[in-house]
Write a protein that holds these residues in place. Structure first.
Motif, PDB file in Angstrom:
ATOM      1  N   PHE A 166       0.863  -1.184   0.000  1.00 12.36           N
ATOM      2  CA  PHE A 166       0.000   0.000   0.000  1.00 12.36           C
ATOM      3  C   PHE A 166       0.899   1.234   0.000  1.00 12.36           C
ATOM      4  CE2 PHE A 166      -2.308  -3.308   2.413  1.00 12.36           C
ATOM      5  CZ  PHE A 166      -3.370  -3.498   1.535  1.00 12.36           C
ATOM      6  N   GLY A 167       0.802   2.046  -1.042  1.00  9.34           N
ATOM      7  CA  GLY A 167       1.632   3.232  -1.162  1.00  9.34           C
ATOM      8  C   GLY A 167       1.131   4.389  -0.317  1.00  9.34           C
ATOM      9  N   LEU A 168       1.868   5.481  -0.350  1.00 12.66           N
ATOM     10  CA  LEU A 168       1.553   6.614   0.522  1.00 12.66           C
ATOM     11  C   LEU A 168       0.161   7.196   0.299  1.00 12.66           C
ATOM     12  CD1 LEU A 168       4.946   8.522   0.782  1.00 12.66           C
ATOM     13  CD2 LEU A 168       4.155   6.471   1.967  1.00 12.66           C
ATOM     14  N   PRO A 169      -0.325   7.340  -0.932  1.00  9.61           N
ATOM     15  CA  PRO A 169      -1.678   7.880  -1.085  1.00  9.61           C
ATOM     16  C   PRO A 169      -2.720   7.044  -0.342  1.00  9.61           C
ATOM     17  CG  PRO A 169      -0.538   7.942  -3.182  1.00  9.61           C
ATOM     18  CD  PRO A 169       0.335   7.158  -2.246  1.00  9.61           C
ATOM     19  N   ARG A 170      -2.636   5.733  -0.483  1.00 11.05           N
ATOM     20  CA  ARG A 170      -3.599   4.852   0.186  1.00 11.05           C
ATOM     21  C   ARG A 170      -3.432   4.908   1.700  1.00 11.05           C
ATOM     22  NH1 ARG A 170      -6.201  -0.212  -0.454  1.00 11.05           N
ATOM     23  NH2 ARG A 170      -7.438  -0.485   1.444  1.00 11.05           N
ATOM     24  N   LEU A 171      -2.195   4.904   2.163  1.00 10.84           N
ATOM     25  CA  LEU A 171      -1.972   4.899   3.610  1.00 10.84           C
ATOM     26  C   LEU A 171      -2.507   6.166   4.267  1.00 10.84           C
ATOM     27  CD1 LEU A 171       1.653   3.451   3.887  1.00 10.84           C
ATOM     28  CD2 LEU A 171      -0.524   2.239   4.195  1.00 10.84           C
ATOM     29  N   ILE A 172      -2.212   7.317   3.684  1.00 14.67           N
ATOM     30  CA  ILE A 172      -2.657   8.571   4.295  1.00 14.67           C
ATOM     31  C   ILE A 172      -4.176   8.694   4.229  1.00 14.67           C
ATOM     32  CG2 ILE A 172      -2.594  11.088   4.025  1.00 14.67           C
ATOM     33  CD1 ILE A 172       0.388  10.752   3.270  1.00 14.67           C
ATOM     34  N   ALA A 173      -4.767   8.286   3.117  1.00 14.05           N
ATOM     35  CA  ALA A 173      -6.231   8.318   3.021  1.00 14.05           C
ATOM     36  C   ALA A 173      -6.863   7.377   4.035  1.00 14.05           C
ATOM     37  CB  ALA A 173      -6.668   7.941   1.605  1.00 14.05           C
ATOM     38  N   ASP A 174      -6.296   6.188   4.182  1.00 10.70           N
ATOM     39  CA  ASP A 174      -6.855   5.201   5.107  1.00 10.70           C
ATOM     40  C   ASP A 174      -6.712   5.657   6.560  1.00 10.70           C
ATOM     41  OD1 ASP A 174      -7.772   2.171   5.296  1.00 10.70           O
ATOM     42  OD2 ASP A 174      -6.247   2.455   6.832  1.00 10.70           O
ATOM     43  N   LEU A 175      -5.529   6.146   6.927  1.00 15.47           N
ATOM     44  CA  LEU A 175      -5.303   6.549   8.316  1.00 15.47           C
ATOM     45  C   LEU A 175      -6.125   7.773   8.696  1.00 15.47           C
ATOM     46  CD1 LEU A 175      -1.442   6.053   8.538  1.00 15.47           C
ATOM     47  CD2 LEU A 175      -3.194   4.624   9.595  1.00 15.47           C
ATOM     48  N   SER A 176      -6.304   8.691   7.749  1.00 16.98           N
ATOM     49  CA  SER A 176      -7.037   9.931   8.065  1.00 16.98           C
ATOM     50  C   SER A 176      -8.553   9.758   7.965  1.00 16.98           C
ATOM     51  CB  SER A 176      -6.585  11.067   7.147  1.00 16.98           C
ATOM     52  OG  SER A 176      -7.043  10.878   5.817  1.00 16.98           O
ATOM     53  N   ASP A 177      -8.997   8.574   7.571  1.00 14.78           N
ATOM     54  CA  ASP A 177     -10.429   8.285   7.470  1.00 14.78           C
ATOM     55  C   ASP A 177     -10.993   8.081   8.869  1.00 14.78           C
ATOM     56  OD1 ASP A 177     -12.979   7.454   6.908  1.00 14.78           O
ATOM     57  OD2 ASP A 177     -12.395   5.643   5.829  1.00 14.78           O
ATOM     58  N   GLY A 178     -11.458   9.172   9.460  1.00 16.40           N
ATOM     59  CA  GLY A 178     -12.045   9.108  10.795  1.00 16.40           C
ATOM     60  C   GLY A 178     -11.075   9.358  11.929  1.00 16.40           C
ATOM     61  N   MET A 179      -9.767   9.483  11.640  1.00 16.51           N
ATOM     62  CA  MET A 179      -8.767   9.755  12.682  1.00 16.51           C
ATOM     63  C   MET A 179      -7.949  10.963  12.258  1.00 16.51           C
ATOM     64  SD  MET A 179      -5.825   7.300  14.397  1.00 16.51           S
ATOM     65  CE  MET A 179      -4.791   7.155  12.923  1.00 16.51           C
ATOM     66  N   THR A 180      -7.865  11.967  13.118  1.00 19.30           N
ATOM     67  CA  THR A 180      -7.127  13.181  12.789  1.00 19.30           C
ATOM     68  C   THR A 180      -5.634  12.953  12.956  1.00 19.30           C
ATOM     69  OG1 THR A 180      -8.979  14.553  13.519  1.00 19.30           O
ATOM     70  CG2 THR A 180      -6.828  15.616  13.334  1.00 19.30           C
ATOM     71  N   LEU A 181      -4.903  13.235  11.893  1.00 22.36           N
ATOM     72  CA  LEU A 181      -3.449  13.242  11.938  1.00 22.36           C
ATOM     73  C   LEU A 181      -3.001  14.658  12.247  1.00 22.36           C
ATOM     74  CD1 LEU A 181      -2.761  11.096   8.735  1.00 22.36           C
ATOM     75  CD2 LEU A 181      -2.874  10.312  11.111  1.00 22.36           C
ATOM     76  N   MET A 182      -2.109  14.789  13.226  1.00 18.90           N
ATOM     77  CA  MET A 182      -1.680  16.104  13.693  1.00 18.90           C
ATOM     78  C   MET A 182      -0.270  16.426  13.202  1.00 18.90           C
ATOM     79  SD  MET A 182      -4.297  17.156  15.399  1.00 18.90           S
ATOM     80  CE  MET A 182      -3.592  18.568  16.275  1.00 18.90           C
ATOM     81  N   PRO A 183       0.062  17.714  13.082  1.00 16.38           N
ATOM     82  CA  PRO A 183       1.428  18.081  12.715  1.00 16.38           C
ATOM     83  C   PRO A 183       2.444  17.435  13.659  1.00 16.38           C
ATOM     84  CG  PRO A 183       0.002  19.999  12.621  1.00 16.38           C
ATOM     85  CD  PRO A 183      -0.812  18.900  13.232  1.00 16.38           C
ATOM     86  N   GLY A 184       3.465  16.820  13.079  1.00 17.42           N
ATOM     87  CA  GLY A 184       4.478  16.119  13.859  1.00 17.42           C
ATOM     88  C   GLY A 184       4.220  14.641  14.022  1.00 17.42           C
ATOM     89  N   ASP A 185       3.003  14.189  13.714  1.00 19.47           N
ATOM     90  CA  ASP A 185       2.746  12.746  13.745  1.00 19.47           C
ATOM     91  C   ASP A 185       3.589  12.056  12.678  1.00 19.47           C
ATOM     92  OD1 ASP A 185       0.917  13.136  15.758  1.00 19.47           O
ATOM     93  OD2 ASP A 185      -0.851  12.637  14.547  1.00 19.47           O
ATOM     94  N   LEU A 186       3.958  10.823  12.961  1.00 24.05           N
ATOM     95  CA  LEU A 186       4.769  10.039  12.042  1.00 24.05           C
ATOM     96  C   LEU A 186       3.977   8.842  11.534  1.00 24.05           C
ATOM     97  CD1 LEU A 186       8.166   9.897  13.986  1.00 24.05           C
ATOM     98  CD2 LEU A 186       7.542  11.456  12.150  1.00 24.05           C
TER      99      LEU A 186
END
Length: 223
Positions: A166-186
């Motif tokens: 799973f590449g970066l587009p899929r990972l970021i879309a999946d993780l941010s689906d319902g969960m807020t990613l904050m500045p500095g999160d890894l």
């Protein structure tokens, strides 16, 4: 200034969570006798696990089996929620190297008991990251980077980020689906084949092409 005179902190000033992806490379899944999952598999490390370049990784006395896992880490640059895959770059401040340290004996024991194994990944110093934050302009294609990990000069892991399931587009879309990613999160995007045990005093060199080389030495409290 000589690098040996610099004390390296983790490459993010604040971090609310470290999002880690399991089994995101086919060959790594194969070496563990597991199947690649049909969807991204997330586990979390606490920010207290972060430690910087040239700092020791200290294995607690309860483990005798520590393993390295070199990974490309995405550094989130803005508050991100429900971001479509095609807009994934909007979330990214840059990239760094992370070594997903794992107390494998504790993890496997918990897997056998069918209970969560987060603790085996979340001890203090079990998320060495750095040395630097490479900005997006310095890494034009994060899906074309060589990953290597050496232990005392011996190459143990080598692959390319193009091999992610799973590449970066899929990972970021999946993780941010319902969960807020904050500045500095890894986001630790998964490790490659070649994981192996470490011994007290081993020095690990985790390299992501164009991002940096992260160096940490292992210390076992049980030694």
């Amino acid at each position: 200034m000589d690098e040996s005179a610099v004390v390296f902190e983790p490459p993010v000033a604040t971090c609310t969570k470290i999002c880690c992806l399991a089994l995101n490379y086919q060959e790594h899944a194969d070496e563990g006798g597991m199947e690649v999952p049909p969807e991204p598999v997330l586990f979390l490390k606490p920010p207290s696990a972060l430690v910087g370049h040239n700092q020791p990784v200290v294995a607690p006395a309860r483990t005798r089996h520590l393993e390295h896992e070199v990974e490309l880490a995405v550094v989130i640059g803005r508050v991100t929620k429900d971001l479509p895959a095609e807009r994934w770059r909007e979330a990214v401040a840059g990239y760094t190297v992370i070594n997903d340290m794992t107390a494998r004996d504790l993890q496997l024991a918990n897997i056998a008991r069918n209970v969560p194994w987060d603790q085996s990944k979340g001890f203090d110093t079990f998320a060495p990251a750095g040395p630097y934050l490479a900005t997006v302009d310095e890494v034009p294609d994060p899906q074309a980077l060589e990953l290597t990990l050496e232990v005392d000069g011996q190459v143990r892991q080598r692959a390319n980020t193009r091999q992610m399931v799973f590449g970066l587009p899929r990972l970021i879309a999946d993780l941010s689906d319902g969960m807020t990613l904050m500045p500095g999160d890894l986001i630790a995007t998964g490790t490659i084949a070649g994981i192996a045990p470490l011994k007290d005093g081993d020095t690990m060199r985790a390299t992501v092409q164009g991002v940096g080389t992260l160096v940490n030495t292992v210390k076992f409290r049980s030694a």
